[in-house]
Design a protein around this motif. Structure first.
Motif, PDB file in Angstrom:
ATOM      1  N   ASN A 142      -9.413  -9.631   1.108  1.00 13.93           N
ATOM      2  CA  ASN A 142      -8.684  -8.500   0.530  1.00 13.93           C
ATOM      3  C   ASN A 142      -7.794  -9.005  -0.599  1.00 13.93           C
ATOM      4  N   TYR A 143      -8.087  -8.592  -1.845  1.00 17.63           N
ATOM      5  CA  TYR A 143      -7.360  -9.195  -2.962  1.00 17.63           C
ATOM      6  C   TYR A 143      -7.023  -8.169  -4.037  1.00 17.63           C
TER       7      TYR A 143
ATOM      8  N   THR B 223      -4.429 -12.785  -2.537  1.00 18.25           N
ATOM      9  CA  THR B 223      -5.358 -12.452  -1.472  1.00 18.25           C
ATOM     10  C   THR B 223      -4.760 -12.800  -0.114  1.00 18.25           C
ATOM     11  N   ASP B 224      -5.277 -12.171   0.920  1.00 16.20           N
ATOM     12  CA  ASP B 224      -4.849 -12.490   2.281  1.00 16.20           C
ATOM     13  C   ASP B 224      -5.753 -13.544   2.925  1.00 16.20           C
TER      14      ASP B 224
ATOM     15  N   ASN C 282       0.816  -1.220   0.000  1.00 17.57           N
ATOM     16  CA  ASN C 282       0.000   0.000   0.000  1.00 17.57           C
ATOM     17  C   ASN C 282       0.847   1.266   0.000  1.00 17.57           C
TER      18      ASN C 282
ATOM     19  N   ARG D 110      -0.450 -10.131   0.543  1.00 22.46           N
ATOM     20  CA  ARG D 110      -1.440 -11.121   0.115  1.00 22.46           C
ATOM     21  C   ARG D 110      -0.692 -12.379  -0.320  1.00 22.46           C
TER      22      ARG D 110
END
Length: 698
Positions: free
Chosen positions: A564-565, A556-557, A427, A489
């Protein structure tokens, strides 16, 4: 002489103590060899004692124990003669090694018999080894010279002398070592470019130089050291130097180590002190310093990596007439520096992420304001100026910076480090790097900063579908998907959807086969690029290849592949195929064979690669015969259907050899062209696509 470098940090048997390995025997004696007229003088004393018995009952050579304690004289063990020292060859041969090791069995007793005698007055004088005053430099020179001369006196040797000019010349040479970032403890050696043809002994130490509370409490003053403790480099306690008493102990054990524990260097140091008639008889000593990180130590079950000061104590036989100015090393990291320069100079050579999610940072930062601020941090902020991470950096030699900016420590102003951004990389659109010099160990107070311009982090989404084919009853996909957004992820899924039915998911698979070193070479700045590949297969019995199928690569996580992907949607791979065909000829020939030729064009053949031609009896509703067909080139078809990529290979020509009465008069027959994923029978056990030509009475 041998350039042996011993591990500088070792754990003691007690798990809460970390030992610093002092390189007492890792110094080369460089000097011109001159015959010693007094080399046959022997010293007598009591028989050699074992370490367990080395105590205050030892009878010293020339003085009783009380006097030695008062004056810090050195006791030489029986068998320590100038002949024995001088006769060790200097050729590093196996014979020299054997002779040195044999002699050290005798001389090592000197380490057990000689302990530093603490001086109460010196214990009251505080010292900072990086900021010695003029008087403190003179004091350690006088003390070190007195120890060497007392040793020489035991053998009837004339004393060495000393002047301010000698100390000043020694100082300049030692600081040149410091400027060049050279230390025995990091693998450097005698620098003839600095000392020329002068004689030099170096005693190298590492001392604790940090403020980790657990270590502060257990780091012992060097003045408390015992000779026996300094013999085994793997069991040396943690020492610090904070008083003149500690510094004198370092000088003392440096000399005794070179006299008694010197087999690795063939007693070259002892020769310089005792058996060589030095052409120059004025001797000075001066420390050069290199601050570095220790190896990991363990305390209370916690690994700690702390700062140490490499102290190379240079003993030089030099002359010098320059006695002007101060002898101190206060503020001196690189010889002379321009104290009037108020600039804050810095440059980033590189900021980039790598395949392991590390942020690689290199550059330099030089300013006079770093004087007294010995902790150098690199701090990384995100696009919102929130701190992501920070790390202490070790100095990197930058002579190019010194040429451009003659400020404090410019020669050692470089840095090169890697910072693990972890999940925050996903992020982070921009990073801002700060170089900070601080007097605080945590870097949060009394600091000077340089803020570099923001650097963009590549957050693009890169991917490629390398191949799609049918194999072993599965629709196989191979490709790769790489992005820094995958940092947080860790689950990689390939999802197959049917776009003909509102993007309905058919199946998904967790990626396990992911090695792609080729992608890492093309995208070195992308986290995980080396493991961005995928190879997956979906059962054909769940699919309809004539529908519009599409795959999604997802990081993804969520272990299940949701949550969350970040997705990459590849172009559809099947669906909306044009199915075209024409039968050029269909008849029974003179030999009774049913012959047929024509073409069947459909790009489904990318997956349905087995071509069957079927003769079917429409009247009795049954298959009469089937043949595997070889494709025939039909460029005419390709010209008519340019959008069908496989049209040029769509032709066929077959002959059916049928048994008698296989063709029934009055029955209607049809030719069927079939493409199938299955190569057995007539292909009906796989995914298949048919073209039925106009029927005919045979």
């Amino acid at each position: 002489m041998k350039k042996q470098i011993i591990n500088a940090t070792a754990l003691m048997t007690a798990t809460t103590i970390v030992g610093i390995g002092l390189a007492l025997n890792k110094v080369q004696a460089d000097s011109t060899t001159v015959t010693d007229s007094n080399a046959n003088i022997a010293v007598t004393s009591q028989p050699v004692l074992t370490p367990a018995n080395s105590n205050n009952n030892v009878e010293l050579y020339s003085d009783n124990l009380v006097q030695v304690k008062a004056t810090q004289t050195i006791n030489f063990p029986s068998g320590y003669t100038l002949d024995a020292i001088k006769n060790i060859p200097d050729d590093e041969s196996s014979a020299a090694k054997v002779a040195s090791e044999q002699l050290q069995k005798t001389t090592i007793q000197g380490m057990y018999d000689n302990d530093y005698q603490s001086d109460p007055q010196a214990a009251q004088e505080k010292v900072d080894i990086r900021n010695l005053t003029d008087n403190q430099v003179r004091e350690i020179n006088n003390y070190g010279l007195s120890i060497v001369n007392k040793a020489r006196a035991e053998f009837g040797k004339q004393p060495f002398t000393q002047t301010n000019g000698t100390i000043n010349t020694t100082r300049n040479m030692a600081l040149e070592y410091q400027t060049k970032n050279e230390s025995l403890m990091t693998g450097s050696w005698h620098d003839t470019g600095i000392i020329g043809f002068n004689g030099e002994n170096i005693a190298a130490f590492q001392i604790y130089d940090d403020n980790i509370p657990e270590f502060n409490s257990i780091a012992r003053p060097f003045a408390t050291a015992k000779g026996i403790e300094l013999v085994d480099n793997d069991r040396i306690p943690l020492f610090k130097v904070t008083t003149m008493d500690d510094l004198r102990a370092m000088v003392f054990y440096g000399i005794t180590g070179m006299l008694f524990n010197d087999a690795d260097d063939y007693f070259g140091h002892a020769k310089n002190f005792l058996t060589i008639d030095q052409p120059i008889t004025t001797m000075g000593l001066y420390p050069s310093l290199l601050r570095t990180r220790s190896g990991n130590g363990s305390i209370n079950g916690r690994n700690v990596n702390f700062w140490v000061e490499n102290v190379d104590m240079h003993y030089l036989w030099v002359t010098g007439s320059d006695s002007s100015g101060t002898l101190s090393n206060i503020g001196v990291i690189q010889g002379n520096w321009d104290t009037s320069d108020n600039g804050n100079y810095a440059w980033l050579d590189n900021v980039s992420t790598n395949n392991d999610g590390q942020l690689a940072i290199s550059g330099w930062h030089a300013t006079n304001l770093s004087n007294g601020r010995n902790y150098h941090y690199i701090i990384v902020l995100d696009q919102n100026n929130h701190e992501i991470a920070r790390t202490l950096v070790e100095p990197v030699s930058r002579p190019d910076v010194l040429k451009a900016h003659g400020v404090y420590n410019a020669n050692n102003s470089g840095f090169s480090t890697e910072i693990n951004l972890g999940d925050k990389l996903a992020n982070t659109d921009y990073v801002r790097v700060i170089s900070r010099y601080s007097s605080s160990a945590d870097g949060n107070s009394d600091y000077v900063d340089y803020w570099f311009n923001p650097v963009k982090i590549d957050q693009n989404n890169y991917a490629c579908l390398d191949s799609t084919h049918v194999e072993n009853g599965k629709l196989q996909f191979a490709g790769w998907h790489a992005t820094n957004q995958s940092a947080s992820r860790k689950y990689h899924y390939i999802i197959l959807i049917d776009r003909s039915n509102g993007s309905r998911e058919i199946a998904r698979q967790l990626v396990t086969d992911n090695s792609r070193p080729d992608v890492a070479k093309v995208y070195p700045n992308i986290n995980g690029a080396a493991k961005s590949g995928f190879k997956v297969g979906f059962d054909l019995n769940k699919l309809n290849l004539n529908r519009e199928l599409q795959i999604i690569s997802r990081y993804t996580d969520d272990p299940a592949g949701n949550g969350n992907y970040i997705d990459y949607w590849f172009s559809p791979i099947t669906g909306n195929y044009s199915n075209q065909g024409y039968l050029d000829h269909f008849a029974v020939n003179n030999s009774g064979q049913v012959v047929a030729s024509g073409w069947h064009a459909n790009d489904i053949t990318k997956f349905e690669q087995n071509h069957f031609i079927i003769l079917y009896d429409l009247t009795s509703n049954k298959q009469v015969a089937v043949m595997k067909a070889s494709n025939v080139t039909r460029n005419d078809v390709a010209r008519v259907y340019p959008t069908v990529k496989t049209a040029a290979n769509s032709g066929f020509s077959v002959k059916f050899d049928l048994p008698m009465n296989a063709i029934v008069s009055g029955h209607k027959y049809v030719i069927v062209s079939r493409y199938s994923t299955n190569d057995q029978g007539n292909g009906d056990q796989g995914q298949y696509t048919d073209y039925w030509y106009d029927p005919k009475y045979l």
